[in-house]
Design an enzyme around this catalytic site. Structure first.
Site, short mmCIF file in Angstrom:
data_model
loop_
_atom_site.label_atom_id
_atom_site.label_comp_id
_atom_site.label_asym_id
_atom_site.label_seq_id
_atom_site.Cartn_x
_atom_site.Cartn_y
_atom_site.Cartn_z
N SER A 1 17.88 2.09 -25.90
CA SER A 1 16.73 2.92 -26.23
C SER A 1 16.32 2.70 -27.68
O SER A 1 16.00 1.57 -28.07
CB SER A 1 17.05 4.39 -25.94
OG SER A 1 15.91 5.20 -25.95
N HIS B 1 16.52 5.51 -17.26
CA HIS B 1 16.96 5.86 -18.61
C HIS B 1 17.95 7.01 -18.63
O HIS B 1 18.70 7.16 -19.58
CB HIS B 1 15.72 6.25 -19.44
CG HIS B 1 15.86 5.97 -20.89
ND1 HIS B 1 15.38 4.82 -21.49
CD2 HIS B 1 16.41 6.69 -21.89
CE1 HIS B 1 15.64 4.86 -22.79
NE2 HIS B 1 16.26 5.98 -23.05
#
Length: 684
Positions: free
Chosen positions: A529, A647
């Site tokens: 990320s 995610h």
């Protein structure tokens, strides 16, 4: 077993798109890969994924690594419990299960009941269940159903006595702020296209008719949260401006909702976290205190003139706090490790929680009126320990522990300090075998984050364990941009100061080399990320310093990132290329715009998937194509692309085992540390 040959996919079609930004022409050769659903993109993804899987999954020594990681990951797991109505409610996954079930057991002990088990809901275990809230009387449980790694979930409600769900279902969406179960309704926060909204759903009604209680004043760049305590007279509503919440606003709503919320904080440019404590509210804030302090506010009259400081700012930054069991528990970070102090309601210090020296708090569960609370922590070698505590009585006892097949005596954790180019001292944890010699040739894996006020503290990692067991060094620096040393540390890595984060990370890499632990040919970096942006910047700024890079669910095109999915929330952290000043510094470090033709880049493995609804996988797709075209090193640049992953976790254990094995097999192979005893080692 011979090393597999890397099947190099055909070069991606180059079709330069030119944009004029603030008078400067920007060329984007792979804009077409932004279209995730086009037949050409899907064909390209399939070819890339087949080539990457064919390489990493045939590496000599991968099977032994996979077996070890499976042993570490296929263990019983238990989450922090919620105490309600004489029961503990929690998520647990048995070692032979793919997904965690929602369970309960009598408090303080008794047989466990499984309330709902998502194992078998789908053939591929792509749906997971998440405990959200339990009503005061324990007769209703709110839980979320998540598909893959999406941020979105569907909210359902179960009657534990009947063992069945209510017909009420809140539709798939982003429920950032949780849910609050009231007597005959649920108060919840949801992100809509127009912005955040707090809504009230009376059970038995159509969710499409839910009344909007609050949030109309905010646009889509703001997130909101809602919290209420059992038997409470008020709910707390919080607005977060950006993911790092550099500014927050706090309101209180009478329960049941009969009138508009009342502002507690709505005009201060600072961060506030509100804790309900009977007739009072505690505000944990960095307002006029960069390292944090705690203020006490009467709920009946929350005007600023009635605020009282009860826990003053100290040199160690406050990371979190909780108002439970009639006491304040305040977590501070001391040299990047968690310390928890117990305070009386007036702020006077009373005791300290019995935590090990190098640990990270995973959470505190409880509320003001209940004398029983739960505190969880982790270390580099302990996955999760949960303490049952009575803060008022100073009673702390172990309630649960995740056990993994490792011998903690085989690992040593030490903290070192390195110096960034501007003289800033940056701390770094090293995990390795005891007494490991610094012979200059150890495989090393460096990882970091450095953003959004997130503190990177000692946390259990199967990557650290597996790497250290193979004679390597696992290194974790606390970079600027995080919250390890308060708001000043965070601000030093934001917007126009983001290069400080990369400088800190590169300084940590140089320290590992200069201190005699490793050399560039045996040094790898990994990040996810915002950490994917970190390693993307590192590999474009110092490609000579690393042999291998793993870049998971990353941001890489920093001139267009804010246009996709929920990235508008990150503009306060990074800035936006729509602004001419921000455009200059974003262009200076944006990894996608700083790739140089013919540069000898390290071996790179990008990892992402279709279900990432937070960071658009277009970043990894475009960067893979560009690096494959540009690199002059002959080392592999590969993309592992899971069409079901995202995610936010939620993966079945089997898929997680394969993912971590692929990542570490790639790294260890490139560093010459994967092959089984007697086999050939080395990278392509």
């Amino acid at each position: 077993m011979p090393r597999p040959a890397l099947r190099i996919p055909a070069p991606a079609r180059r079709a330069d798109t030119r944009d004029l930004l603030h008078g400067i022409e920007i060329t984007d050769p792979y804009r077409w890969l932004e279209d995730q659903n086009s037949p050409e993109t899907r064909a390209w993804i399939a070819e890339q994924n087949a080539a990457a899987e064919g390489f990493v999954r045939a590496l000599p020594g991968r099977e032994g690594l996979r077996e070890r990681l499976a042993a570490l990951l296929r263990t019983d797991e238990i989450g922090l419990p919620i105490a309600r109505a004489g029961w503990c409610w929690y998520r647990r996954r048995r070692a032979d299960q793919e997904l965690a079930a929602v369970c309960r057991r009598p408090e303080p002990g008794g047989p466990e009941e499984v309330l709902l088990d998502p194992n078998g809901w789908t053939d591929d275990d792509s749906l997971s269940a998440h405990l959200l809230d339990v009503s005061e009387d324990g007769r209703l449980v709110a839980y979320g159903v998540q598909r893959g790694g999406e941020d979105e979930m569907e909210v359902r409600f179960r009657d534990p006595g009947a063992g069945a769900d209510l017909p009420d279902v809140l539709p798939r969406g982003r429920y950032y702020g949780g849910t609050c179960l009231l007597e005959d309704a649920v108060l919840y926060a949801i992100q809509t296209p127009g912005g955040p909204r707090v809504r009230l759903h009376p059970f038995g009604s159509d969710p499409a008719d839910d009344a909007e209680i609050w949030g109309h004043a905010y646009g889509p760049e703001v997130m909101v949260g809602v919290e209420a305590a059992p038997r409470g007279r008020f709910a707390v509503l919080t607005a977060y401006f950006g993911s790092a919440a550099t500014r927050t606003e706090v309101f209180v709503l009478p329960l049941p909702p009969t009138g508009p919320p009342r502002a507690v904080v709505d005009e201060l440019d600072a961060r506030f976290e509100a804790l309900l404590a009977g007739d009072h509210l505690y505000l944990v804030t960095n307002w006029q205190a960069p390292n944090g302090r705690v203020l006490r506010v009467p709920l009946d009259d929350p005007a600023r003139g009635r605020w009282t400081e009860v826990v003053p700012e100290q040199s160690a930054a406050i990371r979190s706090a909780a108002a439970i069991g009639g006491r304040l528990l305040v977590e501070r970070l001391v040299d990047v490790a968690s310390r928890v102090a117990v305070h009386l309601p007036d702020g006077m210090p009373e005791a300290a929680a019995p935590l090990p020296p190098a640990c990270s708090l995973t959470g505190i569960s409880g509320h003001w009126e209940d004398p029983i609370s739960y505190v969880g922590y982790t270390t580099f070698t302990e996955p999760h320990v949960i303490l049952r505590c009575r803060p008022e009585a100073g009673d702390w006892a172990e309630w649960g522990r995740v056990r993994v097949p490792i011998d903690a005596a085989r690992f040593e954790t030490q903290q070192v300090w390195c110096e960034s180019p501007d003289g800033t001292r940056v701390p770094m944890f090293l995990v390795h075998a005891p007494g490991l010699a610094s012979d200059g040739d150890r495989p090393a894996l460096l990882t970091g984050y450095g953003g959004f006020n997130a503190s990177v503290t000692p946390t259990f990692s199967v990557r650290a364990v597996a790497f250290a067991e193979r004679g390597g060094i696992y290194a974790v620096p606390a970079l600027r941009g995080g919250g390890e040393f308060g708001e000043a540390w965070h601000a030093a890595g934001m917007r126009e100061r983001k290069q400080n984060v990369f400088d800190d990370f590169l300084a940590a890499a140089r320290w590992l080399v200069d201190s005699g632990w490793t050399r560039p040919e045996r040094l790898a970096i990994a990040g996810s990320s915002n950490g994917g942006l970190l390693v993307g910047a590192a590999l474009t700024q110092r490609p000579d310093l690393f042999r291998a890079v793993v870049c998971r669910v990353p941001l890489l095109d920093m001139l267009r990132y804010h246009r996709f999915l929920v990235a508008r929330f990150w503009v306060p952290e990074y800035g936006s290329a729509d602004d001419s000043a921000a455009f200059e510094y974003l262009r200076a470090y944006s990894p996608y715009h700083n790739v140089r033709d013919g540069e000898r880049y390290p071996a790179v493995l990008f990892m992402t998937g279709d279900s990432d609804t937070r960071v658009d996988p277009l970043h990894a797709r475009k960067m893979t194509a560009l690096l494959q075209s540009a690199t002059g090193s002959g080392r592999p640049v590969m993309l592992l692309y899971d069409t079901k992953s995202g995610h936010s976790g939620g993966k079945p254990v089997g898929a997680l085992v394969e993912e971590v094995t692929d990542e570490l097999a790639f790294v260890l192979d490139q560093l010459g540390a994967l092959a089984p005893e007697g086999g050939a080692a080395g990278g392509a």
